[in-house]
Design a protein around this motif. Structure first.
Motif, mmCIF file in Angstrom:
data_model
loop_
_atom_site.group_PDB
_atom_site.id
_atom_site.type_symbol
_atom_site.label_atom_id
_atom_site.label_comp_id
_atom_site.label_asym_id
_atom_site.label_seq_id
_atom_site.Cartn_x
_atom_site.Cartn_y
_atom_site.Cartn_z
ATOM 1 N N GLY A 24 -2.889 -20.729 -15.315
ATOM 2 C CA GLY A 24 -2.546 -20.954 -16.105
ATOM 3 C C GLY A 24 -2.790 -20.636 -17.602
ATOM 4 N N ASP A 25 -3.271 -20.138 -17.734
ATOM 5 C CA ASP A 25 -3.701 -19.133 -19.296
ATOM 6 C C ASP A 25 -3.450 -18.396 -20.003
ATOM 7 O OD1 ASP A 25 -5.657 -18.544 -21.253
ATOM 8 O OD2 ASP A 25 -6.926 -17.349 -20.237
ATOM 9 N N VAL A 84 4.315 -16.267 -22.602
ATOM 10 C CA VAL A 84 3.029 -15.163 -22.925
ATOM 11 C C VAL A 84 1.201 -15.783 -22.544
ATOM 12 C CG1 VAL A 84 1.048 -14.733 -24.749
ATOM 13 C CG2 VAL A 84 3.604 -14.686 -25.512
ATOM 14 N N THR A 85 0.776 -14.558 -21.630
ATOM 15 C CA THR A 85 -0.225 -15.356 -20.875
ATOM 16 C C THR A 85 -1.686 -14.381 -21.353
ATOM 17 O OG1 THR A 85 -0.637 -12.817 -19.504
ATOM 18 C CG2 THR A 85 0.765 -15.262 -18.951
ATOM 19 N N ARG A 86 -2.782 -14.553 -21.264
ATOM 20 C CA ARG A 86 -3.864 -13.772 -22.265
ATOM 21 C C ARG A 86 -4.055 -12.250 -20.590
ATOM 22 N NH1 ARG A 86 -7.747 -16.465 -24.676
ATOM 23 N NH2 ARG A 86 -7.231 -18.501 -23.592
ATOM 24 N N LEU A 143 0.982 -23.322 -19.553
ATOM 25 C CA LEU A 143 1.152 -22.795 -18.621
ATOM 26 C C LEU A 143 1.478 -24.393 -16.697
ATOM 27 C CD1 LEU A 143 1.066 -19.339 -17.917
ATOM 28 C CD2 LEU A 143 2.953 -20.651 -18.530
ATOM 29 N N ASN A 144 0.667 -25.148 -17.304
ATOM 30 C CA ASN A 144 -0.332 -25.850 -16.101
ATOM 31 C C ASN A 144 0.664 -26.579 -16.444
ATOM 32 O OD1 ASN A 144 -1.373 -27.614 -14.516
ATOM 33 N ND2 ASN A 144 -3.158 -26.637 -14.719
ATOM 34 N N VAL A 198 4.087 -32.828 -24.378
ATOM 35 C CA VAL A 198 4.719 -31.098 -25.056
ATOM 36 C C VAL A 198 5.091 -31.985 -26.447
ATOM 37 C CG1 VAL A 198 5.621 -29.997 -24.763
ATOM 38 C CG2 VAL A 198 4.868 -30.502 -22.690
ATOM 39 N N ALA A 199 5.073 -31.248 -27.394
ATOM 40 C CA ALA A 199 5.769 -31.503 -28.941
ATOM 41 C C ALA A 199 6.894 -30.467 -28.751
ATOM 42 C CB ALA A 199 5.110 -31.103 -30.001
ATOM 43 N N GLY A 200 7.791 -31.365 -28.021
ATOM 44 C CA GLY A 200 8.918 -30.616 -28.207
ATOM 45 C C GLY A 200 9.504 -30.146 -29.484
#
Length: 273
Positions: A24-25, A84-86, A143-144, A198-200
């Motif tokens: 979930g990175d 966007v992932t690592r 992502l988690n 989550v700050a929407g």
């Protein structure tokens, strides 16, 4: 309608060793697209940039913007999910060095929400799942989302359009896929998200628009009793805008004047996009 890009190219899959899948990175944005344009584009890109900075992911912002604009132009109307992932990494939690982030874009049709949700309001399901506190991740859209997955599994009755999420001390935080506002004595209140949540981007837009209209607006801890004592309650997110809340368990609220006023403001913004 399904379409997907990886790093700017049409693609139907991604490497199995991507750290977004393994850990979930990474981060994501869910963006409404109308007439080929991304709604609240700058807010989405800024939140993504802030999240990448906090996670230490060196995302190419120029490439991300260019790909998103082109993708939305081709999608025309629907929902663009930007991830966007690592990127690829070996086994283990240690971050790969050098890091080569991966950008994914997934397109789908707009959800077919009933007009009743906007007009007459929705019922909230009181979720038993509690949000854990983690200030390092609070506010960003990482992502988690397992807490949200577990919370959404708590109800199947279509009479409930959303669920209420609280933290482990019982403070009101948000909905499963939306942010929550209450109105009390003409003032607009929403929960502080420095511990979890989550700050929407729609939340941020509503706060700014309300303050420009001279509405007293506060972001702070929100007790459950304050929610129950509210004059009006509504939910928001960047895909559907604003839904009034009319009930939670045995508690009921009217669809109030301030909620209707802010719905009109959001509708105007969508026409301007």
């Amino acid at each position: 309608m399904k379409r997907s890009w990886v790093d700017g190219q049409p693609c139907t899959g991604m490497p199995v060793d991507d750290r977004g899948l393994a850990y979930g990175d990474g981060l994501f944005e869910t963006i409404r697209v109308e007439a080929g344009q991304a709604w609240l584009l700058e807010r989405h890109l800024q939140r993504l940039a802030d999240g990448c900075e906090r996670l230490g992911i060196p995302c190419d912002q120029a490439a991300t913007r260019a790909e998103l604009l082109e993708f939305c132009h081709e999608l025309v109307r629907g929902v663009a999910k930007l991830i966007v992932t690592r990127g690829t990494g070996q086994r283990g939690y240690a971050q790969p060095k050098p890091c080569h982030p991966r950008r994914l874009l997934l397109g789908s049709a707009l959800p077919d929400y009933p007009a009743h949700n906007w007009q007459a309001g929705v019922r909230l399901f009181p979720c038993a799942t509690r949000l854990a506190e983690q200030p390092l991740l609070a506010g960003i859209k990482h992502l988690n989302r397992l807490e949200q997955v577990l919370a959404r599994a708590e109800w199947h009755d279509p009479a409930y359009a959303e669920g209420l999420l609280r933290d482990c001390t019982g403070r009101v935080i948000e909905g499963v896929f939306s942010n929550l506002f209450v109105v009390r004595d003409g003032a607009l209140l929403t929960a502080s998200l420095h511990r979890c949540g989550v700050a929407g981007v729609m939340r941020a837009e509503i706060i700014d628009q309300a303050r420009q209209l001279g509405i007293v607006t506060a972001v702070r801890d929100l007790a459950y009793d304050e929610l129950l004592a509210a004059d009006e309650v509504f939910l928001c997110n960047s895909v559907y805008g604003i839904w009034p809340v009319t009930a939670l368990a045995e508690h009921a609220w009217p669809v109030g004047a301030l909620t209707r006023k802010l719905q009109a403001v959001v509708a105007d913004l969508s026409r301007e996009s």
